[in-house]
Design an enzyme around this catalytic site. Sequence first.
Site, PDB file in Angstrom:
ATOM      1  N   LYS A 126       0.847  -1.199   0.000  1.00 33.03           N
ATOM      2  CA  LYS A 126       0.000   0.000   0.000  1.00 33.03           C
ATOM      3  C   LYS A 126       0.889   1.260   0.000  1.00 33.03           C
ATOM      4  O   LYS A 126       2.110   1.152   0.007  1.00 33.03           O
ATOM      5  CB  LYS A 126      -0.961  -0.038   1.192  1.00 33.03           C
TER       6      LYS A 126
HETATM    7  C1  PLP Z   1      -5.730  -3.905   0.785  1.00 30.61           C
HETATM    8  C2  PLP Z   1      -7.162  -3.598   0.885  1.00 30.61           C
HETATM    9  C3  PLP Z   1      -7.911  -3.911   2.037  1.00 30.61           C
HETATM   10  C4  PLP Z   1      -7.378  -4.733   3.163  1.00 30.61           C
HETATM   11  O1  PLP Z   1      -6.256  -4.211   3.778  1.00 30.61           O
HETATM   12  P1  PLP Z   1      -5.484  -5.116   4.859  1.00 30.61           P
HETATM   13  O2  PLP Z   1      -4.647  -4.112   5.605  1.00 30.61           O
HETATM   14  O3  PLP Z   1      -4.666  -6.100   4.089  1.00 30.61           O
HETATM   15  O4  PLP Z   1      -6.491  -5.761   5.727  1.00 30.61           O
HETATM   16  C5  PLP Z   1      -9.229  -3.493   2.095  1.00 30.61           C
HETATM   17  N1  PLP Z   1      -9.808  -2.840   1.072  1.00 30.61           N
HETATM   18  C6  PLP Z   1      -9.140  -2.542  -0.054  1.00 30.61           C
HETATM   19  C7  PLP Z   1      -9.828  -1.791  -1.142  1.00 30.61           C
HETATM   20  C8  PLP Z   1      -7.801  -2.935  -0.194  1.00 30.61           C
HETATM   21  O5  PLP Z   1      -7.136  -2.686  -1.332  1.00 30.61           O
END
Ligand code: PLP
Length: 390
Positions: free
Chosen positions: A190
Amino acid sequence: MKEKPTVPFFRAADMSEEQQAVGEVLASGWLTTGARAERFETEFGAAVRAPHAVAVNSCTAALHLALEALDVRSGDKVIVPTLTFAASAEVVRYMDAEPVFVDVEPGTNLLTRELVERAVQRHGAVKACVVVHFGGQTPQMGGEHGVASYCAENGIALVEDAAHAFPAASDVGPVGSSSDACCFSFYANKTITTGEGGMLTTSSDAVAARAQVMRLHGIDRPVWNRYRAGASWAYDVVAPGFKYNMPDLNAAVGLVQLRKADAWRAARQRIAERYLSELAAVPGLLLPTSRVPLESHAWHLFPIVITDDVRMTRDEFIVQLAEDGVSTSVHYRPLHRMSYYRDRYQLDESDFPNAEAYWQGCVSLPIFPSMTPAEVELVIAAVRNGAATQ
Ligand SMILES: *Cc1c(COP(=O)(O)O)cnc(C)c1O
């Protein structure tokens, strides 16, 4: 022989400062939630101007805590866009509530007030709405056409899935500054990372208080005080809570990453600007629509769509790019196509025409801060080459 240049879909940034910070945590002897997690909450909250910030171990945990704190219960309906990652909908099922899947706007892949309104007319009382800031930008939130104002007017709790949207801003302010619940992800790929991690921000004192209790076993006060000198060992369990706290090891990484977030966002914007100008005239391609100012966009993704004018399927296009040394990805196979949701709710592809059109042709191009100008040019050349195969 010279090796052919390649571009990965994502490359982790230099982590030497983070390594140092983690080393300090290890040396301190306090590895789990403590002073660093608290400081990360304070600094992240300040960065997005949130009244409250609650650090957790994933965005999925933040979404779950948000629905729990907003009183989503068994049988309640919760609006979720079909074009998102599994986490946005599974948390609704954690509460034994029912996701109502909604199509997205062409070009932006976002919910709109009209789409939410239509879903409410069709499905009746809706308890909450999960708004996904797809790719890093938000829909219109405030005013006559705003999703947030529609939810507020109709007593629908608003949960922002901002996993793609840090740092970013909407028409009503920084993402995270002003809603019932806004959920961020610090997963490895991310916009900033703690390895695994997440943050729930809220402007509600009640949501913050409930999430703080439920993220750690339903214990009525922060237990990391328990072992500090002079602290009491006494605590109560007021609900069957979860195990969602963020360890200091992860928070130490987040504190370093936070300082880099604005420069990284600007770097991704520069890559997006190159793509937007260099690929605009390529026949057969649709580029993502930016409905917010470029500076308000987190640019987590750059998804293009291959139309029928390109004589290749999306899957063939991906193979062609790989042969030219460019790695890509796909975000996402819509949830109405996933067997669990399709079978449980008897979902039909014809109810989601925009997400379907996008899904048939979508390819996410590499967009990460350490991409070199040469790498960006290589991607542009490969996309042009692929699209030219008529
Ligand atoms: C990555 C992601 C999540 C989940 O994030 P985590 O930290 O891995 O739980 C939720 N929603 C979207 C749109 C994502 O891209």
